[in-house]
Design an enzyme around this catalytic site. Structure first.
Site, PDB file in Angstrom:
ATOM      1  CB  CYS A 117      -0.855  -0.027   1.264  1.00 30.57           C
ATOM      2  SG  CYS A 117      -2.050   1.274   1.366  1.00 30.57           S
ATOM      3  CD  GLU A 267      -3.145  11.878  24.313  1.00 38.54           C
ATOM      4  OE1 GLU A 267      -1.933  11.577  24.368  1.00 38.54           O
ATOM      5  OE2 GLU A 267      -3.645  12.515  23.364  1.00 38.54           O
TER       6      GLU A 267
END
Ligand code: TQI
Ligand code: CA
Ligand code: ZN
Ligand code: ZN
Length: 310
Positions: A117, A267
């Site tokens: 890709c 996070e």
């Protein structure tokens, strides 16, 4: 004499013709240019070596987001197998579930040579988010067989093997309504990885600390007021997780506000060692819209599994 030899020669020629044909075919196949042919010659290379075409390998890894020599043009273009290159190869190997040797072994070379890709494995930072637009894969990229996915920080920093239980603490002054959303985010990661988490009041000794900070807060990464950066967290095993206090935060999905739990999921991914993913559904995909929520994706879980060999 000549007339006697002729049938023999023509007969052998007839026999050899298919072979000749095959040889020509094989030759023309071989000539089909692979843009990554240089990789074949680099097989076996390791740190400390200087080999022709190493700079092409650097270009290759840079183009897929594994390496950045932005501050150092000389090393970007030389043929030195340096620390940065070794670390980039290790990240590549982790991403493709190869043994993390840091050398250009045969399995790594064949993986790199197989067509893939054209989307970078590592999408840098928050640009997609600031523009408020979703990053688009190039048209037709779905037809490529290799899928880009999760990524790690340079050098693959992670929590030590012995540390699968991590404690977290809120720094004094943390708004109380953020605590449950953060706790839920930890639970979600715990339910899907080998990690477990528990909250402690002892913020001085906690593995992970959470706080709301504004503008310059003395960690070298000042926040920017409303919008822009929403939060950040450091790579293992630092443990600091900061929300930008100047954003609109919400416990439930609310138009125009950022969902505390969703941002915590992202996070915590950084705290555990994940960098950004190119999979749109992944929590580590670097785009998120206000007023929405998001969960973990198989790609995020695979990322942790690959990093920790679990
Ligand atoms: N904060 C960035 C982030 O957490 C900070 C950052 C940029 C960063 N590059 C990094 C942190 C590399 C660790 C490693 O990604 S942000 C998203 C998003 C942010 C962005 O405020 O831009 C989320 C915070 F883009 F994924 F939606 C949370 Cl979920
Ligand atoms: Ca901000
Ligand atoms: Zn900070
Ligand atoms: Zn991020």
């Amino acid at each position: 004499m000549a007339s006697k030899a002729f049938p023999f020669f023509s007969f052998t020629l007839l026999l050899l013709l298919p072979l000749l044909f095959q040889a020509v075919l094989a030759y023309s196949n071989e000539k089909k240019p692979s843009p990554f042919e240089f990789l074949q010659h680099l097989q076996g290379c390791h740190k400390g070596e200087k080999v022709k075409d190493i700079h092409k390998l650097k270009k290759y890894l840079e183009s897929f987001g594994y390496l950045s020599y932005s501050k150092n043009e000389t090393h970007a273009n030389d043929d030195d197998f340096d620390d940065f290159l070794e670390s980039a190869i290790k990240t590549y190997q982790l991403n493709y579930n190869l043994k993390t040797t840091g050398t250009l072994d045969s399995k790594t070379v064949s993986k790199m040579m197989s067509s893939r890709c054209a989307v970078a494995d590592i999408i840098n930072g928050t640009t997609g988010m600031r523009s408020g637009k979703k990053r688009q894969h190039p048209a037709g990229s779905k037809s490529f067989h290799t899928v880009a996915h999760y990524a790690f920080f340079p050098g693959n920093p992670k929590w030590p093997e012995s540390k699968s239980h991590l404690t977290y603490a809120f720094l004094p002054g943390t708004r109380a309504d953020a605590m449950n959303p953060v706790a839920r985010a930890f639970q979600t990661w715990a339910a899907n990885t080998h990690f477990s988490f528990s909250r402690t009041e002892d913020f001085a000794n906690a593995d992970i600390t959470i706080s709301f900070e504004s503008r310059d807060h003395a960690d070298g990464n000042p926040f920017d007021g409303p919008d822009g950066t929403l939060a950040h967290a450091f790579a293992p095993s630092d443990g600091r997780f900061h929300y930008d206090a100047d954003e609109q935060w919400s416990v439930s999905v609310t138009p125009g506000a950022y969902h505390l739990e969703t941002i915590a999921l992202h996070e915590i991914g950084h705290l555990l060692g994940l960098h950004h993913s190119s999979v749109e559904g992944a929590i580590m995909y670097p785009t998120f819209t206000a007023g929405e929520s998001k969960g973990l994706h198989g790609d995020d879980i695979q990322g942790i599994r690959a990093l920790y060999n679990k």
